[in-house]
Design an enzyme around this catalytic site. Structure first.
Site, short mmCIF file in Angstrom:
data_model
loop_
_atom_site.label_atom_id
_atom_site.label_comp_id
_atom_site.label_asym_id
_atom_site.label_seq_id
_atom_site.Cartn_x
_atom_site.Cartn_y
_atom_site.Cartn_z
N THR A 115 0.84 -1.20 0.00
CA THR A 115 0.00 0.00 0.00
C THR A 115 0.88 1.25 0.00
O THR A 115 2.10 1.17 0.19
CB THR A 115 -0.92 0.04 1.23
OG1 THR A 115 -0.12 0.29 2.40
CG2 THR A 115 -1.67 -1.27 1.43
N CYS A 116 0.23 2.41 -0.18
CA CYS A 116 0.99 3.66 -0.29
C CYS A 116 1.30 4.27 1.07
O CYS A 116 1.79 5.40 1.15
CB CYS A 116 0.20 4.65 -1.14
SG CYS A 116 -0.19 3.98 -2.76
N ASP A 117 1.00 3.53 2.12
CA ASP A 117 1.07 4.07 3.47
C ASP A 117 2.46 3.77 4.09
O ASP A 117 2.92 2.64 4.05
CB ASP A 117 -0.03 3.35 4.27
CG ASP A 117 -0.35 4.04 5.55
OD1 ASP A 117 0.54 4.70 6.10
OD2 ASP A 117 -1.49 3.89 6.02
#
Ligand code: PLP
Length: 401
Positions: A325-327
């Site tokens: 994910t982009c987190d």
């Protein structure tokens, strides 16, 4: 196609773009038989560790007849998978509708509680249509105990304090035929002493309350094996619990229960991930904090890993993982030991994810997919195969953080 010998054959057959969960029914079956045969009482499987209907059926077929459920959805799912199982609703805070549906529609008559409000909710929700109180309730008072010997605390959230336990036990006694006391020492308890200490607190509560207690439920917390966490044999836990419970001021006919989640499910699953990019000692893999590796990210749990490409020849080095994910929080510190020359396109198997692993997957950011495949090889570690060196004889028996 859906049965393969091991992770390597899955990679060879599929070269999967997405993570793959590998399930080992034979390992779960072995764990279930171990508890069913060796625990000196009744073992309830804690469904939250992994509610997969396939796993539930394996456990049922291998002697696990009772299931610890904590939500109405778990009650419904477990009942749908196992029509004849005994379900015990062991979350100490439930809604009246959940209690009523569990009792009246799904045949649940065992509930835990840690307050007068909860006792009243249970008693009211289980009345019949004429308003008569239920006659078949088994009620377990959850006590707060110390979590100091476990790797993951379950101590602060639930449970009545010793100081308030006696009056609650006395009031609960008036509403049930079966009165129990339960607790949870925390997950992955690395020494049997955790249970002795908790049972001492139970003793004090029973003595003060001067009530007849029919069930002692020592909860979950039984460990599995992970890197640097090599627990004593489970037989030691069973012996210590048996002796401590035998000496409690309870009747001979009372029952001893436990609620293993991790210990029954951990060996059931592993995960194949692919390295999509390497940057220094960080590997960007396709599962992570919002997937099956929640504990690796959020409590720095170290799961065992193995590179699946036999072309990798360099000695092991320490790596950290980034999930897909982009987190930024999608990061798993490890360290995970993998060949120094691992690179993008290589596959890794991550083991011991049957409990609190496979079940944690979310669809956040579009990365939830994972095929399930049955494999026949052994899990990366096992407490039940009978070939483990006795950890009490080595110098890394217990590693408490
Ligand atoms: C989570 C939980 C369990 C299972 O715990 P493990 O550490 O996985 O064995 C058992 N009982 C209750 C009430 C729980 O909340």
């Amino acid at each position: 196609m859906h049965i393969q010998s091991d992770a390597r054959s899955v990679v060879a057959a599929l070269a999967p773009d997405e993570p793959v969960i590998l399930n080992r029914p034979h390992a779960a079956a072995r764990a279930a038989r171990f508890f069913a045969e060796k625990f000196p009482g009744r073992s309830l499987y804690a469904v939250k560790a992994n509610p997969s209907p396939d796993l539930l059926k394996v456990l049922w077929d291998n002697g696990i007849t009772h299931y610890d459920v904590a939500s109405l959805a778990e009650v419904r799912q477990t009942r749908a998978a196992l029509p004849d199982a005994e379900l015990c609703f062991m979350h100490p805070i439930k809604t009246t509708r959940a209690i009523a549906e569990a009792y009246h529609q799904h045949g649940v008559n065992t509930f835990s509680l840690d307050s007068d409000e909860e006792l009243e909710k249970i008693v009211e929700s289980c009345r019949d249509t004429q308003g008569n109180p239920a006659k078949d309730l088994k009620l377990l008072v959850r006590m707060r105990v110390s979590s100091e010997y476990a790797q993951l605390s379950l101590a602060s959230k639930f449970g009545v304090d010793l100081a308030d336990a006696a009056p609650l036990l006395q009031r609960t006694r008036q509403h049930c035929d079966w009165l129990g006391v339960c607790f949870h020492v925390g997950s992955q308890a690395m020494t049997p002493f955790a249970y002795v200490q908790a049972l001492e607190r139970v003793r004090a509560a029973i003595v003060e309350a001067a009530v007849t207690v029919d069930i002692i439920d020592v909860g979950g917390g039984f460990p599995s094996i992970y890197p640097d966490m090599d627990p004593p044999p489970l037989e030691d836990y069973f012996d210590v619990i048996f002796r401590a419970s035998e000496s409690l001021p309870i009747s001979y006919s009372s029952e001893l229960w436990c609620e293993p989640g991790r210990a029954l499910a951990a060996e059931y699953s592993s995960l194949i991930v692919r390295v999509d990019r390497r940057r220094g000692e960080n590997l960007y893999i396709n599962d992570g904090a919002y997937g099956a590796l929640f504990d690796a990210a959020h409590v720095d749990w170290r799961f065992p890993v193995a590179a699946l490409d036999s072309g990798l020849t360099r000695p092991p080095a320490e790596f950290s993982f980034y999930g897909p994910t982009c987190d930024d929080a999608d990061y798993m510190k490890g360290p995970f030991l993998l060949p120094e020359d691992i690179q993008a396109g290589d596959y890794i198997e991550i083991g011991m994810l049957g409990a609190y692993g496979a079940v944690m997957k979310t669809g956040f950011n579009g990365f939830g997919a994972a095929e399930h495949i049955t494999v026949t090889d052994e899990p990366m570690a096992s407490l039940y195969r009978g070939d483990r060196p006795d950890p009490r004889a080595s110098d890394n028996v217990v590693s408490l953080r």
